[in-house]
Scaffold this motif. Structure first.
Motif, PDB file in Angstrom:
ATOM      1  N   ARG A 609      31.102  -4.856  50.685  1.00 38.08           N
ATOM      2  CA  ARG A 609      30.363  -4.006  49.378  1.00 38.08           C
ATOM      3  C   ARG A 609      30.406  -2.982  50.251  1.00 38.08           C
ATOM      4  NH1 ARG A 609      27.553  -8.972  48.223  1.00 38.08           N
ATOM      5  NH2 ARG A 609      25.512  -7.955  49.924  1.00 38.08           N
ATOM      6  N   GLY A 612      33.882  -1.120  50.147  1.00 37.16           N
ATOM      7  CA  GLY A 612      34.280  -1.209  48.865  1.00 37.16           C
ATOM      8  C   GLY A 612      33.707   0.270  48.180  1.00 37.16           C
ATOM      9  N   LYS A 613      32.441   0.447  48.211  1.00 38.07           N
ATOM     10  CA  LYS A 613      32.635   1.473  48.047  1.00 38.07           C
ATOM     11  C   LYS A 613      33.033   3.080  48.408  1.00 38.07           C
ATOM     12  CE  LYS A 613      28.437   1.659  45.334  1.00 38.07           C
ATOM     13  NZ  LYS A 613      27.010   0.562  45.250  1.00 38.07           N
ATOM     14  N   LEU A 615      35.752   3.636  49.497  1.00 35.72           N
ATOM     15  CA  LEU A 615      37.284   3.708  49.788  1.00 35.72           C
ATOM     16  C   LEU A 615      37.027   3.849  48.077  1.00 35.72           C
ATOM     17  CD1 LEU A 615      38.453   0.447  50.468  1.00 35.72           C
ATOM     18  CD2 LEU A 615      39.422   2.518  51.914  1.00 35.72           C
ATOM     19  N   TRP A 616      35.985   3.352  47.265  1.00 29.85           N
ATOM     20  CA  TRP A 616      36.397   3.522  45.540  1.00 29.85           C
ATOM     21  C   TRP A 616      35.653   5.374  45.746  1.00 29.85           C
ATOM     22  CZ3 TRP A 616      31.982   2.407  42.216  1.00 29.85           C
ATOM     23  CH2 TRP A 616      32.167   3.684  40.877  1.00 29.85           C
ATOM     24  N   ASP A 620      39.529   7.059  46.501  1.00 30.64           N
ATOM     25  CA  ASP A 620      40.046   7.385  45.586  1.00 30.64           C
ATOM     26  C   ASP A 620      39.231   8.431  44.336  1.00 30.64           C
ATOM     27  OD1 ASP A 620      41.171   4.940  45.107  1.00 30.64           O
ATOM     28  OD2 ASP A 620      40.698   4.791  43.150  1.00 30.64           O
ATOM     29  N   ILE A 624      42.203  10.651  46.341  1.00 24.99           N
ATOM     30  CA  ILE A 624      42.844  11.004  45.226  1.00 24.99           C
ATOM     31  C   ILE A 624      42.219  12.028  43.740  1.00 24.99           C
ATOM     32  CG2 ILE A 624      44.366   9.588  44.031  1.00 24.99           C
ATOM     33  CD1 ILE A 624      44.547   7.498  46.215  1.00 24.99           C
ATOM     34  N   ASP A 625      41.503  11.269  43.312  1.00 20.51           N
ATOM     35  CA  ASP A 625      41.154  12.244  41.976  1.00 20.51           C
ATOM     36  C   ASP A 625      40.667  13.663  42.576  1.00 20.51           C
ATOM     37  OD1 ASP A 625      41.921  10.801  41.154  1.00 20.51           O
ATOM     38  OD2 ASP A 625      40.063   9.983  39.680  1.00 20.51           O
TER      39      ASP A 625
ATOM     40  N   TRP B 227      49.375   2.285  44.985  1.00 21.30           N
ATOM     41  CA  TRP B 227      48.735   3.168  45.704  1.00 21.30           C
ATOM     42  C   TRP B 227      49.406   4.766  46.533  1.00 21.30           C
ATOM     43  CZ3 TRP B 227      47.770   5.700  50.625  1.00 21.30           C
ATOM     44  CH2 TRP B 227      46.591   5.848  50.843  1.00 21.30           C
ATOM     45  N   PRO B 228      49.201   6.031  46.399  1.00 23.68           N
ATOM     46  CA  PRO B 228      47.669   6.321  45.644  1.00 23.68           C
ATOM     47  C   PRO B 228      47.669   7.367  44.087  1.00 23.68           C
ATOM     48  CG  PRO B 228      49.181   8.275  46.880  1.00 23.68           C
ATOM     49  CD  PRO B 228      49.968   7.396  46.672  1.00 23.68           C
ATOM     50  N   HIS B 230      47.371   5.322  41.101  1.00 19.92           N
ATOM     51  CA  HIS B 230      47.172   4.655  41.042  1.00 19.92           C
ATOM     52  C   HIS B 230      45.867   5.089  39.945  1.00 19.92           C
ATOM     53  CE1 HIS B 230      44.418   4.305  43.970  1.00 19.92           C
ATOM     54  NE2 HIS B 230      43.218   4.073  43.653  1.00 19.92           N
ATOM     55  N   THR B 231      45.380   6.558  39.853  1.00 20.02           N
ATOM     56  CA  THR B 231      43.957   6.552  39.206  1.00 20.02           C
ATOM     57  C   THR B 231      44.068   6.437  37.933  1.00 20.02           C
ATOM     58  OG1 THR B 231      43.905   8.708  40.385  1.00 20.02           O
ATOM     59  CG2 THR B 231      43.304   7.716  41.651  1.00 20.02           C
ATOM     60  N   TYR B 289      42.994  -2.271  50.285  1.00 23.81           N
ATOM     61  CA  TYR B 289      42.274  -0.878  49.849  1.00 23.81           C
ATOM     62  C   TYR B 289      41.769  -0.960  48.410  1.00 23.81           C
ATOM     63  CZ  TYR B 289      41.757   3.828  48.462  1.00 23.81           C
ATOM     64  OH  TYR B 289      40.836   5.012  48.523  1.00 23.81           O
ATOM     65  N   ILE B 290      42.624  -1.711  48.035  1.00 19.90           N
ATOM     66  CA  ILE B 290      42.313  -1.642  46.279  1.00 19.90           C
ATOM     67  C   ILE B 290      40.803  -3.164  45.398  1.00 19.90           C
ATOM     68  CG2 ILE B 290      42.772  -2.334  43.579  1.00 19.90           C
ATOM     69  CD1 ILE B 290      43.000   1.255  45.318  1.00 19.90           C
ATOM     70  N   PHE B 292      39.105  -3.965  48.171  1.00 20.19           N
ATOM     71  CA  PHE B 292      37.444  -3.844  47.990  1.00 20.19           C
ATOM     72  C   PHE B 292      37.153  -3.254  46.973  1.00 20.19           C
ATOM     73  CE2 PHE B 292      39.148  -4.906  52.231  1.00 20.19           C
ATOM     74  CZ  PHE B 292      37.865  -6.063  52.971  1.00 20.19           C
ATOM     75  N   VAL B 293      38.086  -1.645  46.611  1.00 25.20           N
ATOM     76  CA  VAL B 293      37.317  -1.096  45.393  1.00 25.20           C
ATOM     77  C   VAL B 293      36.973  -2.024  44.440  1.00 25.20           C
ATOM     78  CG1 VAL B 293      37.742   0.522  43.886  1.00 25.20           C
ATOM     79  CG2 VAL B 293      38.359   1.241  46.301  1.00 25.20           C
ATOM     80  N   LEU B 295      35.855  -4.795  44.721  1.00 24.80           N
ATOM     81  CA  LEU B 295      34.758  -4.976  44.726  1.00 24.80           C
ATOM     82  C   LEU B 295      33.040  -5.101  44.645  1.00 24.80           C
ATOM     83  CD1 LEU B 295      33.881  -7.712  46.494  1.00 24.80           C
ATOM     84  CD2 LEU B 295      33.933  -7.005  48.219  1.00 24.80           C
ATOM     85  N   ALA B 296      33.690  -3.217  44.654  1.00 20.25           N
ATOM     86  CA  ALA B 296      32.339  -2.602  44.496  1.00 20.25           C
ATOM     87  C   ALA B 296      32.398  -1.940  42.893  1.00 20.25           C
ATOM     88  CB  ALA B 296      32.937  -1.429  45.421  1.00 20.25           C
ATOM     89  N   GLN B 297      32.868  -2.310  42.113  1.00 17.88           N
ATOM     90  CA  GLN B 297      32.955  -1.794  40.584  1.00 17.88           C
ATOM     91  C   GLN B 297      31.514  -2.386  40.098  1.00 17.88           C
ATOM     92  OE1 GLN B 297      34.972   1.084  39.347  1.00 17.88           O
ATOM     93  NE2 GLN B 297      35.013   0.498  41.820  1.00 17.88           N
ATOM     94  N   LYS B 302      36.737  -1.666  34.629  1.00  9.85           N
ATOM     95  CA  LYS B 302      37.571  -1.095  36.018  1.00  9.85           C
ATOM     96  C   LYS B 302      37.643  -2.075  37.145  1.00  9.85           C
ATOM     97  CE  LYS B 302      36.160   3.112  36.063  1.00  9.85           C
ATOM     98  NZ  LYS B 302      35.903   4.747  36.734  1.00  9.85           N
ATOM     99  N   TYR B 306      41.457  -2.600  38.920  1.00  3.57           N
ATOM    100  CA  TYR B 306      41.945  -1.997  40.281  1.00  3.57           C
ATOM    101  C   TYR B 306      42.278  -3.300  40.626  1.00  3.57           C
ATOM    102  CZ  TYR B 306      38.978   1.676  40.650  1.00  3.57           C
ATOM    103  OH  TYR B 306      38.977   3.038  41.091  1.00  3.57           O
TER     104      TYR B 306
END
Lengths: 673, 493
Positions: A609, A612-613, A615-616, A620, A624-625, B227-228, B230-231, B289-290, B292-293, B295-297, B302, B306
């Motif tokens: 978790r 994930g947080k 990386l997000w 991201d 990236i953004d 990636w990268p 994709h945002t 990577y994505i 895991f991302v 997972l955090a949503q 979203k 992902y």
């Protein structure tokens, strides 16, 4: 298609039909309709299995394709059956135990609103498990493998309003997925290096594989394949460290604990390795790995059974430990002994679980053994069958468990494989531990002082999450003054029917299964693994074996365990508490189940978790953004602000700029020549 | 082969039909607009069915070819045709269009005709992309298809729709400008041809190939999205109405992946081979990577967005292993993802229409009130985690098997999706569907209507059918995929 082939097809399809009827049309056909159609389906499957069994006994085996699932990249993916001694034995065990559990469920789930859904699931499970054992290829094996995992997931979370149940089922699914990850890679390696997923074709190339190394990693190929496959078995058959899901799976209703989490599904890993014996036999490294994992599970999970107070959890840890025994047998190449123990265990462990379920009904859904005691008087059938089951479990001579467990111990004794010394220590000590926790449970539940019916309020619960449960759950317990009662016939009949094989089946089947031709051509040994051969030389019939058993160490270890349990829990109940106080750190370690759960919760679940947080938010949104996208947007904005300086709206500035531009361009143009 | 121009019908029936729907005008005629849209969508699917039934399995050549000069001066042709790679996507697209029309039936109450028309026109344009064999024609369809989706997000989208729409538009536009340059370069090099098939056989130096490769990589990579870059996708999904998300996930993402197979691999095979490690690395990053991302949503849409990126990582991974099993697996994964992601977004749409929230935290215990919905959602969540007997398994399985043949460690990393994919899908499912009823709003939920049952049921059948019997899907691909890989193996240098 011949008549026999139609019959093969009937075995899995009959339960599937029942599952579909009860699942999709459960409301229409009602509760009775649902249990009739599913029980009929499983009964048909059982009857057909008996016929097929006789056919196989007559020497008719089958290996053929049902349909081609897909063709791609030079590989043919098929769905098909392989009917041989191993398959038909599994079919009998699965359909018989499933039939018993179906009948039992009528009583156990009688008041549950999800009655039809439950029958649908257990029939679907039976279908999936049959597809798994009847497969003749790795694709279908994986199908069945995942399908039983799915049904297990659905059934552990059957009471989906309970937070503990839906925690446990997600955990079970994900831990199994870790195993499947290895399993799939193993299948991938097989496909890559043999170009086939069909058992027979792959086994034919086993010797070729044994001489190869992997391309990228350089590892010995066959060892890598076997370990990958075994990782799958570790998930499904709950071997350390992938065992963590099985105790929690007790959140599901008891009938499925018996069927799925004791008798059948969890033995899929054992079955699979036995089926793959032509591969495993060629890698001593993989076998040692199997052996050590199995031995560790057999002993250390047994220890945990000692301190449980929830009746189902004792049986659950006992299952873990017994699965360890089977795995040990696989490790020392005693595949037939492993499968033999799988069979006897299926009967007596299903019996013990259903017995525990009967006790739970009698106790009005109180599962804490500290609130029981003296139940033999009120529940005679449950009491007596549970006693028989316990004797089978501890390996009392002449009982089913004796023959299978003693064979395993002897095979370990004869083995010279790396790790077999450790394994022998584990399985020997494990005998004592098994006897101790089994009879601790037996005495606490059925004998001694009657501790039920007291207003014990919110008693201290054991286990992970028991005390988080909402008030509407099934943990009512007996009201003060209320007495437990024997369960109805639909519950006790399966107990009786399971008690019979628990006592007798070892005696009658040990000779053909272990020392006869039954598994000939199905299970392979290489010449230098001599365990089974040595066993066969020392075998002089089941009676002699039992009589010899009484004079051997395991028997006295078991008796010692029973005696200790009797002394601790019947004579001097203050001793366990004193031990608990004296060896506080040890108790804490066991109480926390060696901290596996906490470790997984923090490192894997929490870590994932957190990752994930990070990386997000960091990757991201931040990099990236934040930097690239909005950064370039800012850059554009900045450029436009600068250029805006030139756009003042004053004509003279434009004219001036234009003159400079013309001047610059002219200079370039003139210099070009 | 029939003389009916099937591909032209597949392209123009939805477009002209869409214009007719548009002509029904204001929302007073909404019922008529809906009925007409459904009719057009159904006809649009019907005309694509013969593409499959009449498909010649024995050849890798283009079938149902139509060739008419368009701008003779620049040698631009109206040139359509499909092979085993593109044919299924035309049908999938037509199929999804019906689902979208039905899904928007009640939910869209304002500007109904425009909404329906946008989707129909988009559907026709996307069919044009899959069928186009002329570079300019492809480009025109490719760019034109952006506009309806842009409008769908910008008009019927959520509160932050303008940001999302512009982000979406700029990302994809930036990519496609590079593609335009590459197309023009190819036009010059080939001595004045826009024929994609002729470009396949055009000799190119390694430097030119490398530049073209990167132009295509960016153009198609944005669409996939890889990636990268994709945002834009999560933002676009979150703001898009349900139908927009469905088309975006089910079809629009496939355009980029399709581009790799139609352009990058055959036109610049040497650069593709040399630079495959780059794409494989990016793909694995997408998968892991994505994952895991996801997972955090906290927002369901979203999360599924992902998960889409992660699943599309499998597609690009499969393509660039140049292994027939993995390439076909990637194509299967694209079709399966069309069903599964569409179904996931529709499920979220069903919840959103009732609760007006996409936050996982606002839910809990939905199964008590919506058991039928819970069953569907379970099936689709399982398909999203790649459970065997669902379509989600087939492609992943094939790609992983193919990847083992390519490189064990690549397969190892890709296979982690077994764990992570199940974790994010089922963890979300647990928090949304299981448990006690979380709040009064959940307590007032009503189970799926007949209309919702219909579209979820049809998708469920597709997911199961493809999982139980993928043979008919892969069968049509063999000839074209084999030919493609043979072609790629021959150097152009």
């Amino acid at each position: 298609m011949t008549d026999m082939q139609k019959l093969y097809l009937l075995v899995p399809l009959a339960p599937l039909f029942g599952a579909i009827m009860a699942g999709l049309f459960g409301k229409t056909i009602g509760r009775a309709g649902s249990h009739i159609v599913t029980i009929l389906g499983v009964a048909v499957a059982f009857a057909a299995s008996v016929v097929i069994f006789q056919d196989v006994q007559a020497g008719n085996t089958f290996n053929g394709t049902l349909y081609t699932w897909m063709q791609a990249g030079g590989l043919t993916f098929e769905v098909g059956f392989q009917i041989d001694a191993l398959t038909v034995m599994m079919m009998l065990v699965v359909t018989f135990v499933s039939l018993m559990v179906h009948i039992y469920t009528i009583g156990y789930m009688s008041e549950d609103p999800g009655y039809q859904r439950f029958f649908s699931y257990i029939s679907l499970f039976t279908f999936s498990m049959l597809m798994l054992v009847m497969s003749n290829n790795f694709l279908q094996l994986f199908f069945g493998w995942e399908a039983v995992g799915l049904v297990s997931y659905l059934l552990i979370g059957f009471w989906y309003e309970r937070p503990t149940a839906i925690y446990a089922n997600l955990k079970a699914f994900l831990v199994n997925r870790v195993g499947d990850f290895g399993f799939l890679l193993g299948i991938g390696l097989i496909a890559a290096y043999t170009g086939s997923l069909n058992y027979a074709e792959v086994f034919a190339k086993a010797n070729e594989l044994a001489g190869m190394n992997m391309d990228v990693t350089g590892w010995p190929l066959l060892t890598a394949i076997c370990i990958c496959l075994f990782i799958g078995a570790m998930g499904k058959s709950a071997q350390v460290p992938l065992h963590v899901w099985l105790p929690d799976s007790m959140e599901g209703p008891t009938p499925i604990s018996a069927l799925i989490h004791a008798a059948t599904m969890v033995t899929a890993g054992i079955f699979m390795v036995a089926r793959m014996s032509p591969l495993f036999e060629l890698s001593d490294t993989a076998l040692s790995f199997v052996l050590v994992i199995g031995a560790t599970t057999a002993l250390f999970m047994g220890f945990l059974g000692i301190i449980q107070n929830d009746i189902k959890r004792v049986v659950a840890y006992s299952t873990l430990s017994q699965l360890g025994y089977m795995t040990v047998a696989l490790g020392v190449s005693a595949y037939s002994a492993a499968v033999f123990h799988l069979m006897t265990h299926a009967f007596f462990k299903a019996l013990l679980f259903l017995g525990a379920g009967s006790v739970i009904i009698g106790m009005h859904h109180d599962q804490d053994m500290r609130n029981m005691g003296g139940l033999w008087k009120y529940m005679p059938i449950t009491w007596f069958t549970s006693l028989l089951g316990s004797l089978a479990l501890i390996g009392f001579p002449f009982f089913a468990g004796f023959y299978s467990k003693d064979s395993i111990i002897e095979a370990v004794h004869a083995s010279t494989l790396a790790g077999s010394g450790y394994a022998l220590f584990c399985v020997m000590l494990g005998v004592f531990v098994t006897a101790f926790y089994s009879f601790r449970m037996y005495f606490l539940v059925f004998h001694g002082k009657e501790r039920f019916g007291h207003d014990h309020g919110h008693h201290e619960h054991h286990g992970d999450h028991d005390d988080e449960e909402p008030a509407t759950d099934h943990h009512h317990g007996l009201a003060p003054g209320q007495k437990p009662h024997e369960s109805p016939l639909v519950v006790t009949l399966p107990l009786i029917l399971l008690a019979i094989p628990s006592v007798l089946i070892g005696f009658f089947t040990i000779e053909p299964m272990l020392f006869g031709d039954w598994f000939k051509g199905v299970i392979f040994f290489s010449e230098h693994h001599e365990g089974m051969k040595e066993l066969a030389e020392n075998f002089h019939g089941p009676v002699a074996m039992a009589l010899h058993g009484i004079q051997s160490l395991p028997f006295w270890l078991a008796m010692g365990g029973v005696a200790t349990a009797w002394f601790f829990y019947m004579i001097k109940p203050e001793i366990p508490a004193a031990i608990q106080r004296t060896f506080k750190p040890l108790y804490t370690l066991l109480d926390n189940k060696y901290y596996f759960d906490r470790f997984n919760e923090i490192v894997f679940a929490g870590g994932a978790r957190l990752l994930g947080k990070i990386l997000w938010k960091g990757g991201d949104q931040g990099l990236i953004d934040g930097l690239m996208i909005n950064g370039s947007a800012r850059l554009v904005g900045w450029v436009s602000r600068i250029s805006a300086l030139f756009q003042t709206g004053h004509l003279y500035q434009y004219a001036f700029t234009m003159i400079i531009g013309v001047f610059v361009l002219l200079t370039f143009w003139l210099n070009r020549a | 082969m029939t003389d009916i121009p099937l591909l032209s019908l597949a392209v123009w029936v939805p477009i002209i039909g869409g214009l007719l729907v548009l002509a029904t005008g204001s929302d007073r005629n909404a019922p008529m607009a809906r009925a007409l849209a459904l009719l057009v969508a159904v006809v649009g699917l019907v005309v694509t069915i013969p593409l499959y039934t009449g498909f010649d399995l024995g050849t890798s050549a283009m079938q149902y070819v139509e060739l008419v000069p368009w701008v003779p001066r620049f040698n631009i042709n109206y040139h359509l045709g499909v092979d085993g790679i593109s044919m299924l996507f035309v049908i999938l697209n037509a199929f999804i269009t019906i689902i979208v029309v039905v899904a928007g039936w009640k939910v869209i109450e304002t500007k109904v005709a425009q909404y329906m028309a946008a989707f129909l026109i988009m559907s026709g344009l996307m069919n044009g992309i899959f069928a186009a064999l002329d570079g300019v024609l492809f480009y025109v369809f490719f760019e034109a298809s952006l506009i309806p989706l842009y409008l769908v997000i910008g008009i019927w989208g959520g509160p932050n729709r303008v940001y999302a729409a512009i982000k979406f538009f700029l990302f994809t536009l930036a990519g496609s400008l590079l593609m335009l340059i590459a197309l023009l370069y190819l036009f010059m090099e080939s001595g004045g041809s826009f024929s994609i098939l002729e470009w396949h056989n055009l000799p190119l130096g390694i430097e030119a190939q490398t530049l073209i490769f990167f132009a295509f990589l960016i153009a198609f990579g944005v669409k996939v999205p890889m990636w990268p870059v994709h945002t834009w996708l999560p933002d676009a999904h979150v703001e898009a109405p349900t139908g927009g998300s469905v088309v975006l996930a089910a079809i629009a993402l496939k355009l980029g992946a399709y581009g790799f197979l139609r352009f990058s691999l055959p036109i610049v095979p040497d650069a593709s081979m040399q630079l495959a490690p780059v794409v494989i690395t990016l793909s694995l990053i997408a998968v892991v990577y994505i994952g895991f991302v996801a997972l955090a949503q906290a927002d369901m849409k979203k999360l599924v967005a992902y998960s889409s990126i992660s699943h599309m990582g499998f597609v690009t991974l499969g393509f660039f292993t140049f292994n027939p099993l993995a390439v076909e697996g990637a194509l299967v994964q694209m079709i399966s993802h069309g069903f599964v992601s569409a179904a996931m977004f529709l499920c979220i749409g069903v919840l959103y229409d009732r609760m007006h929230s996409r936050l996982i935290a606002d839910y809990g215990g939905v199964v008590h009130k919506m058991p039928k919905f819970a069953a569907f959602f379970m099936l689709f969540a399982m398909a999203n985690s790649g459970l065997p007997a669902t379509s989600g398994f087939v492609g992943e399985f094939m790609v992983i098997l193919g990847a083992v043949q390519f490189n064990f460690w690549v397969a190892f990393l890709a296979a982690t999706t077994l764990i992570v994919g199940a974790a994010y899908s089922l963890w979300m499912y647990k928090r949304v569907v299981f448990g006690a009823v979380a709040n009064d709003h959940v307590g007032e939920l009503e189970d799926v209507t007949g209309r919702e049952f219909a579209f979820l049921g049809v998708l469920a059948l597709c997911v199961l059918a493809m999982g139980l019997y993928p043979f008919p899907f892969t069968e049509v691909m063999h000839a074209s995929v084999d030919e493609l890989l043979r072609h790629v193996a021959v150097s152009k240098l």
